[in-house]
Design a protein around this motif. Structure first.
Motif, PDB file in Angstrom:
ATOM      1  N   ALA A 195      -1.406   1.197  10.458  1.00  0.00           N
ATOM      2  CA  ALA A 195      -0.739   0.462  10.373  1.00  0.00           C
ATOM      3  C   ALA A 195      -1.326  -0.821  10.129  1.00  0.00           C
ATOM      4  O   ALA A 195      -0.678  -1.484   9.098  1.00  0.00           O
ATOM      5  CB  ALA A 195       0.318   0.084  11.461  1.00  0.00           C
ATOM      6  N   ALA A 196      -2.129  -1.063  10.167  1.00  0.00           N
ATOM      7  CA  ALA A 196      -3.285  -2.586   9.511  1.00  0.00           C
ATOM      8  C   ALA A 196      -3.547  -2.454   8.314  1.00  0.00           C
ATOM      9  O   ALA A 196      -3.591  -3.025   7.164  1.00  0.00           O
ATOM     10  CB  ALA A 196      -4.103  -2.756  10.521  1.00  0.00           C
ATOM     11  N   LEU A 197      -4.318  -1.376   8.447  1.00  0.00           N
ATOM     12  CA  LEU A 197      -4.652  -0.715   7.163  1.00  0.00           C
ATOM     13  C   LEU A 197      -3.543  -0.967   5.730  1.00  0.00           C
ATOM     14  O   LEU A 197      -3.381  -0.731   4.472  1.00  0.00           O
ATOM     15  CB  LEU A 197      -5.278   0.525   6.511  1.00  0.00           C
ATOM     16  N   TRP A 198      -2.246   0.167   6.361  1.00  0.00           N
ATOM     17  CA  TRP A 198      -0.967   0.151   5.243  1.00  0.00           C
ATOM     18  C   TRP A 198      -0.837  -1.429   4.690  1.00  0.00           C
ATOM     19  O   TRP A 198      -0.246  -1.450   3.399  1.00  0.00           O
ATOM     20  CB  TRP A 198       0.156   0.805   6.306  1.00  0.00           C
ATOM     21  N   TYR A 199      -0.559  -1.966   5.633  1.00  0.00           N
ATOM     22  CA  TYR A 199      -0.065  -3.584   5.599  1.00  0.00           C
ATOM     23  C   TYR A 199      -0.988  -4.535   4.632  1.00  0.00           C
ATOM     24  O   TYR A 199      -0.794  -4.974   3.559  1.00  0.00           O
ATOM     25  CB  TYR A 199      -0.375  -4.328   7.049  1.00  0.00           C
ATOM     26  N   LEU A 200      -2.351  -4.163   4.711  1.00  0.00           N
ATOM     27  CA  LEU A 200      -3.791  -4.689   3.742  1.00  0.00           C
ATOM     28  C   LEU A 200      -3.579  -4.679   2.578  1.00  0.00           C
ATOM     29  O   LEU A 200      -3.498  -5.464   1.543  1.00  0.00           O
ATOM     30  CB  LEU A 200      -4.474  -4.532   4.555  1.00  0.00           C
ATOM     31  N   ALA A 201      -3.068  -2.821   2.524  1.00  0.00           N
ATOM     32  CA  ALA A 201      -2.972  -2.289   1.119  1.00  0.00           C
ATOM     33  C   ALA A 201      -2.102  -2.644   0.647  1.00  0.00           C
ATOM     34  O   ALA A 201      -2.142  -2.567  -0.787  1.00  0.00           O
ATOM     35  CB  ALA A 201      -3.572  -0.656   1.183  1.00  0.00           C
ATOM     36  N   ARG A 400      -7.618  -3.649  -4.476  1.00  0.00           N
ATOM     37  CA  ARG A 400      -7.230  -2.728  -2.951  1.00  0.00           C
ATOM     38  C   ARG A 400      -7.102  -2.706  -1.639  1.00  0.00           C
ATOM     39  O   ARG A 400      -5.588  -1.961  -1.849  1.00  0.00           O
ATOM     40  CB  ARG A 400      -8.990  -2.823  -2.074  1.00  0.00           C
ATOM     41  N   PHE A 401      -6.488  -4.118  -1.702  1.00  0.00           N
ATOM     42  CA  PHE A 401      -5.930  -5.358  -0.654  1.00  0.00           C
ATOM     43  C   PHE A 401      -4.362  -6.309  -1.489  1.00  0.00           C
ATOM     44  O   PHE A 401      -5.443  -7.077  -1.431  1.00  0.00           O
ATOM     45  CB  PHE A 401      -6.383  -5.885   0.215  1.00  0.00           C
ATOM     46  N   HIS A 402      -4.127  -5.690  -1.568  1.00  0.00           N
ATOM     47  CA  HIS A 402      -2.193  -6.613  -2.776  1.00  0.00           C
ATOM     48  C   HIS A 402      -2.143  -7.402  -1.258  1.00  0.00           C
ATOM     49  O   HIS A 402      -1.430  -8.132  -2.115  1.00  0.00           O
ATOM     50  CB  HIS A 402      -2.092  -5.585  -2.684  1.00  0.00           C
ATOM     51  N   CYS A 403      -2.570  -8.056  -0.073  1.00  0.00           N
ATOM     52  CA  CYS A 403      -1.899  -8.347   0.609  1.00  0.00           C
ATOM     53  C   CYS A 403      -2.691  -9.793   0.503  1.00  0.00           C
ATOM     54  O   CYS A 403      -2.082 -11.466   0.345  1.00  0.00           O
ATOM     55  CB  CYS A 403      -1.762  -8.683   2.228  1.00  0.00           C
ATOM     56  N   LEU A 404      -3.334 -10.095  -0.579  1.00  0.00           N
ATOM     57  CA  LEU A 404      -4.662 -10.646  -1.342  1.00  0.00           C
ATOM     58  C   LEU A 404      -3.760 -11.587  -2.379  1.00  0.00           C
ATOM     59  O   LEU A 404      -4.033 -12.838  -2.742  1.00  0.00           O
ATOM     60  CB  LEU A 404      -5.269 -10.782  -1.268  1.00  0.00           C
ATOM     61  N   MET A 405      -2.783 -10.876  -2.733  1.00  0.00           N
ATOM     62  CA  MET A 405      -2.131 -11.166  -4.221  1.00  0.00           C
ATOM     63  C   MET A 405      -1.328 -12.035  -4.513  1.00  0.00           C
ATOM     64  O   MET A 405      -1.009 -12.623  -5.544  1.00  0.00           O
ATOM     65  CB  MET A 405      -2.228 -10.417  -4.973  1.00  0.00           C
ATOM     66  N   SER A 406      -0.398 -12.074  -2.524  1.00  0.00           N
ATOM     67  CA  SER A 406       0.936 -12.399  -2.630  1.00  0.00           C
ATOM     68  C   SER A 406       0.518 -13.429  -1.882  1.00  0.00           C
ATOM     69  O   SER A 406      -0.352 -13.794  -0.907  1.00  0.00           O
ATOM     70  CB  SER A 406       2.020 -11.323  -2.582  1.00  0.00           C
ATOM     71  N   ARG A 407       1.586 -14.341  -1.118  1.00  0.00           N
ATOM     72  CA  ARG A 407       1.508 -15.233  -0.133  1.00  0.00           C
ATOM     73  C   ARG A 407       1.561 -14.310   1.132  1.00  0.00           C
ATOM     74  O   ARG A 407       2.653 -13.644   1.507  1.00  0.00           O
ATOM     75  CB  ARG A 407       2.643 -16.390  -0.175  1.00  0.00           C
TER      76      ARG A 407
END
Length: 484
Positions: A195-201, A400-407
Motif C-alpha cells: 500500500a505504501a509503495l502504491w501511494y509513492l509510485a 519512479r515515484f510520481h508523488c514527487l511530481m505533484s503536491r
C-alpha cells in the motif's frame, strides 16, 4: 398530627404574607422579615425531615437588605413547594413502612426493581462484537495482484520485482509487523508495504489506495508514515552511501572526459501543500510551496548523499553551505581514503561537479560563467556532459515515484521521511537494474551569484584555490580532448 402542623405552618406563612402586603411602611416590612424568620425557626418546620437543609439559605435571603415584597413572595412560594414535596415523600415512606401501599403501587415498584436488576445483570454480560470495522473488499490485492501478476507487472506498478519486494518486506518486518491478538487480525506486513509503495509510485490520494487495498483512509496514512520512518531508520545509512563504488564512479566520469571526479551535486524542488494555507515560509521563486532536496549522485545515478527539509525559499548556495556534504568534504572525511591526484602540476582532491549556483572550491568544480578562451569553453562542455548524470538521476527518481511530481498531501513533518524513503527505494531499484517509465525532464538551472556570508579574505582564498584547480582541469581536458 405532623401533617396538620405542616399545613398550619403553610397557612400561617400565607396569612402572614397577606399582612405584609397590606402595609407599605418600612418598619412593618422589617417586622415581617423578623416574624418570617421566627416562623421558619419554629419547631414544627425544623422537625420536618429535609427542611433544615434549606432553612439557613432562606433566612439569609429574607434578612438581606435587597429584600422587597416581590422577593418575599418568591421565598414564601418556595417554602410552600418544599413543604409539599417533603410531605409527599414522608407519606410514601410511611405507607411502605405501615404496609398500607396500594396494590398498583406495589406492582409498579416491583416492576421497577425487576427492570433495574435485569439491566444490571445485562450490563455484566460481555457480548462479542459483530463488526470491528466496516466490511471492505481486498479481492484486487489478494486474488489479482498477489496471485496473478508477474515481475513485469510488479515493476510497472510497484517499481520493483516480486523478489525485491519480498527482500524489502523482510528488512522492514521487525518495525512494521503487528502482534496477533484476540481481537481482529492485523494488516499483514506484505499488504502494508504494498500500500505504501502504491501511494509513492502513483499520483493518487489516500482514499483511492484505501479502496484498492480494502483499508480505511486513516489506516493508509498511518501505514505510509510508519513505512517511511522504518525505511529511514533501517536502510538509509546502508543504501544511501558511497560504499565501494568510488573507483567505478571515477572511471565513469573519466570516460566522459572529466578526470578524478566521483560525484555530481544538484538541488530539486519537491512540491508540497502550503502549510497553514500561506506560501510565505515555503514559497519559492516560481510561486509554489516546496522543500529542497539536495542530492549527490555517483556516475551510475545512485544517490550517495541526500539532504531534505530546507524550505524552497532558500537559495541553493545557502543550503549547500549548511549541508553535511560541505562540512565533510572540507574536513576530508566524506571520501574513504581521500585520494588525490596531480594534474598539470596541481594537487587535485576527489572532485564533485556542481552547476553555477554553487560556490567554487578546490573540490567543487563549477562552470566558467563567461568563458573567454577555447580552453574554458571546452571545459564547460565537458563539465555539462559529466554533470548531467545528476539531472538524469532526478528524472529517474521522479519517474519512479510520481508523488514527487505533484503536491505531497502529507503533513509538513512527514515530508522529509517520505522523500528520503523515495531516495532509498530509487537506489534499491538502481542496484537491482529495474527499468523505469519515461524520464521526466528537469528544468535548466538558473545561474546566480554566490551569497555566502563568510569573510571576504577567506572567500577570495577559497575562490583562488578553486580557480587554480579548475584551470588545471580545463587545461588537462583540452589537451586530451582528442582521446575522449
Amino acid at each position: 398530627m405532623e401533617k396538620r402542623k405542616l399545613l398550619s405552618t403553610s397557612a400561617s406563612l400565607q396569612d402572614h404574607w397577606m399582612l405584609v402586603r397590606r402595609t407599605q411602611q418600612n418598619h412593618r416590612i422589617i417586622n415581617s422579615r423578623r416574624q418570617c424568620t421566627q416562623l421558619l425557626q419554629t419547631e414544627v418546620l425544623c422537625s420536618t425531615p429535609g427542611i433544615p437543609d434549606c432553612i439557613h439559605q432562606i433566612i439569609w435571603e429574607i434578612n438581606s437588605p435587597s429584600m422587597n415584597k416581590e422577593n418575599m413572595l418568591a421565598v414564601v412560594q418556595r417554602i410552600h413547594t418544599t413543604v409539599r414535596h417533603r410531605r409527599a415523600a414522608i407519606e410514601d415512606y410511611r405507607e411502605r413502612i405501615a404496609g398500607t401501599m396500594t396494590t398498583s403501587r406495589r406492582r409498579s415498584l416491583r416492576a421497577t426493581m425487576a427492570a433495574k436488576k435485569h439491566w444490571q445483570a445485562l450490563a455484566e454480560v460481555r457480548f462479542p462484537r459483530q463488526f470491528w470495522v466496516d466490511e471492505r473488499s481486498s479481492d484486487w490485492w489478494e486474488n489479482f495482484v498477489w496471485a496473478r501478476w508477474d515481475d513485469d507487472h510488479w515493476i510497472a506498478n510497484f517499481r520493483m520485482s516480486r523478489g525485491t519486494f519480498f527482500e524489502l518486506v523482510e528488512a522492514l518486518r521487525g518495525r512494521m509487523e503487528r502482534q496477533v491478538t484476540g481481537m481482529r487480525r492485523p494488516v499483514p506486513v506484505e499488504k502494508r508495504v504494498a500500500a505504501a509503495l502504491w501511494y509513492l509510485a502513483t499520483p493518487q490520494y489516500f482514499w483511492t489506495v484505501a479502496q484498492q487495498f480494502g483499508l480505511r483512509v486513516t489506516t493508509v496514512g498511518d501505514i505510509l508514515k510508519e513505512f517511511c520512518l522504518a525505511m529511514e531508520a533501517e536502510l538509509f545509512s546502508k543504501v544511501v552511501c558511497l560504499r565501494d563504488h568510488l573507483g567505478a564512479s571515477m572511471d565513469g566520469f573519466a570516460r566522459l572526459g572529466f578526470p578524478h571526479c566521483f560525484a555530481a551535486v544538484d538541488g530539486s524542488h519537491i512540491p508540497i501543500r502550503a502549510p497553514g494555507g500561506s506560501i510565505k515560509e515555503y514559497g519559492n521563486r516560481k510561486d509554489f510551496c516546496s522543500v529542497l532536496l539536495q542530492g549527490t549522485v555517483d556516475f551510475s545515478g545512485r544517490f550517495i548523499d541526500a539532504e531534505v527539509g530546507w524550505s524552497g525559499r532558500r537559495h541553493d548556495a545557502l543550503v549547500f553551505r549548511e549541508s553535511n556534504l560541505r562540512k565533510a568534504m572540507d574536513e576530508g572525511v566524506f571520501v574513504p581514503g581521500n585520494p588525490t591526484a596531480t594534474i598539470e602540476g596541481v594537487r587535485v582532491p576527489a572532485l564533485v561537479l556542481g552547476d553555477g549556483v554553487y560556490p567554487l572550491r578546490c573540490w567543487l568544480m563549477t562552470p566558467y560563467k563567461r568563458p573567454r578562451t577555447d580552453v574554458q569553453s571546452h571545459y564547460n562542455l565537458s563539465h555539462s556532459r559529466a554533470r548531467n548524470v545528476v539531472e538524469r538521476a532526478f528524472g529517474r527518481l521522479k519517474s519512479r515515484f510520481h508523488c514527487l511530481m505533484s503536491r505531497l498531501h502529507v503533513h509538513i513533518d512527514n515530508v522529509t521521511p517520505l522523500i528520503i524513503a523515495c531516495v532509498i527505494l530509487h537506489n534499491i531499484c538502481e542496484d537491482k537494474g529495474h527499468n523505469i517509465p519515461f524520464p521526466v525532464d528537469e528544468p535548466d538551472p538558473v545561474v546566480l551569484e554566490d551569497t555566502q556570508d563568510i569573510p571576504e579574505a577567506r572567500k577570495k582564498r577559497i575562490y583562488a584555490e578553486g580557480c587554480k584547480v579548475r584551470d588545471a582541469i580545463a587545461t588537462h581536458i583540452y589537451r586530451n580532448r582528442r582521446r575522449v
